[in-house]
Design a protein around this motif. Structure first.
Motif, PDB file in Angstrom:
ATOM      1  N   PRO A   8       0.829  -1.216   0.000  1.00  0.00           N
ATOM      2  CA  PRO A   8       0.000   0.000   0.000  1.00  0.00           C
ATOM      3  C   PRO A   8       0.862   1.265   0.000  1.00  0.00           C
ATOM      4  CG  PRO A   8      -0.579  -1.470   1.839  1.00  0.00           C
ATOM      5  CD  PRO A   8       0.685  -1.986   1.230  1.00  0.00           C
ATOM      6  N   GLU A   9       0.364   2.279  -0.680  1.00  0.00           N
ATOM      7  CA  GLU A   9       1.061   3.563  -0.760  1.00  0.00           C
ATOM      8  C   GLU A   9       1.374   4.104   0.638  1.00  0.00           C
ATOM      9  OE1 GLU A   9       3.114   5.909  -2.961  1.00  0.00           O
ATOM     10  OE2 GLU A   9       1.725   4.609  -4.029  1.00  0.00           O
ATOM     11  N   SER A  10       0.452   3.918   1.581  1.00  0.00           N
ATOM     12  CA  SER A  10       0.627   4.458   2.940  1.00  0.00           C
ATOM     13  C   SER A  10       1.804   3.814   3.679  1.00  0.00           C
ATOM     14  CB  SER A  10      -0.654   4.266   3.753  1.00  0.00           C
ATOM     15  OG  SER A  10      -0.943   2.880   3.901  1.00  0.00           O
ATOM     16  N   ARG A  12       4.631   2.625   2.033  1.00  0.00           N
ATOM     17  CA  ARG A  12       5.877   2.747   1.261  1.00  0.00           C
ATOM     18  C   ARG A  12       6.991   3.478   2.020  1.00  0.00           C
ATOM     19  NH1 ARG A  12       5.438   1.045  -4.237  1.00  0.00           N
ATOM     20  NH2 ARG A  12       3.289   0.423  -4.588  1.00  0.00           N
ATOM     21  N   ILE A 173       1.158  -4.906   6.235  1.00  0.00           N
ATOM     22  CA  ILE A 173       0.849  -4.988   4.799  1.00  0.00           C
ATOM     23  C   ILE A 173      -0.361  -5.885   4.581  1.00  0.00           C
ATOM     24  CG2 ILE A 173       1.682  -5.818   2.555  1.00  0.00           C
ATOM     25  CD1 ILE A 173       4.526  -5.026   3.517  1.00  0.00           C
ATOM     26  N   LYS A 176      -3.779  -4.406   5.304  1.00  0.00           N
ATOM     27  CA  LYS A 176      -4.258  -3.405   4.345  1.00  0.00           C
ATOM     28  C   LYS A 176      -4.820  -4.037   3.062  1.00  0.00           C
ATOM     29  CE  LYS A 176      -2.751   0.516   6.329  1.00  0.00           C
ATOM     30  NZ  LYS A 176      -3.591   1.659   6.615  1.00  0.00           N
ATOM     31  N   GLN A 177      -4.732  -5.361   2.939  1.00  0.00           N
ATOM     32  CA  GLN A 177      -5.176  -6.026   1.711  1.00  0.00           C
ATOM     33  C   GLN A 177      -6.697  -6.195   1.714  1.00  0.00           C
ATOM     34  OE1 GLN A 177      -2.637  -6.677  -0.644  1.00  0.00           O
ATOM     35  NE2 GLN A 177      -1.532  -5.596   0.971  1.00  0.00           N
ATOM     36  N   ASP A 178      -7.283  -6.145   0.527  1.00  0.00           N
ATOM     37  CA  ASP A 178      -8.694  -6.510   0.369  1.00  0.00           C
ATOM     38  C   ASP A 178      -8.790  -8.025   0.468  1.00  0.00           C
ATOM     39  OD1 ASP A 178      -9.417  -3.852  -0.088  1.00  0.00           O
ATOM     40  OD2 ASP A 178      -9.040  -4.037  -2.248  1.00  0.00           O
TER      41      ASP A 178
END
Length: 193
Positions: A8-10, A12, A173, A176-178
């Motif tokens: 996720p961008e958040s 990185r 990580i 944050k995944q769907d």
């Protein structure tokens, strides 16, 4: 369905911090300066074409090397590509798109870690995130080396505390995944179950 873990961008910014010791320099200089601190690791895992090339050029043979024939998202030179094709390795190819970690990549790294042969993992796509599952699954005392573009090479020695740090990051990580339930198998593999 292929299970892909997307960074996720958040999160990185968490990847910009060093996970180990950065040996600054260009190409072979950085690798050569890191060699004095290499010791006798349980497993030596090299991620990235340029880092791998310079390790092999220095007669340091990783147990596992992970390459994609690219550097800085451009094709690697023919010298580097040829130089990472060492005769003593079993070759395994895996698909892994840019910006993700696939379940297949995790599985191939896990298989390589228990192999009694040296393994060259060729990633069709991008290997940039492969260091993360390698760090999660490598035994204590292992060393993972990967390039930091335009900076040098990172040397990460796996300790209990380093494993806990990487596990926490990976758990963030996965959270944050769907469709989190599809990652249960990945979580089991990464945690050694």
């Amino acid at each position: 369905m292929v299970c892909e873990i997307v960074l996720p961008e958040s999160l990185r910014p968490l990847f910009r911090k060093p996970f180990g010791i950065l040996y600054e320099g260009v190409g072979g200089d950085a690798v050569r300066s890191s060699v004095k601190d290499l010791g006798n690791p349980t497993k030596l895992i090299s991620v990235g074409d340029v880092t791998t090339f310079h390790l092999l050029e220095s007669n340091i043979i990783p147990d596992i090397l992970i390459v994609d024939d690219r550097t800085k998202r451009a094709p690697a030179s023919s010298q580097v590509v040829y130089g990472t094709k060492h005769q003593g390795f079993v070759e395994v190819t895996v698909d892994n798109p840019a910006g993700v970690i696939t379940e297949d990549l995790i599985s191939v790294i896990g298989d390589a870690l228990v192999s009694d042969r040296n393994v060259r993992i060729f990633v069709n796509g991008e290997e940039d995130l492969a260091a993360l599952p390698a760090m999660m699954m490598a035994p204590i005392g292992s060393v993972i080396m990967y390039g930091q573009p335009d900076k040098g090479v990172m040397l990460v020695r796996m300790t209990e505390s380093k494993k806990a740090e990487i596990k926490d990051l990976f758990d963030k990580i996965l959270e944050k995944q769907d469709h989190k339930e599809q990652f249960n198998n990945v979580r089991r593999i990464l945690h050694g179950h």
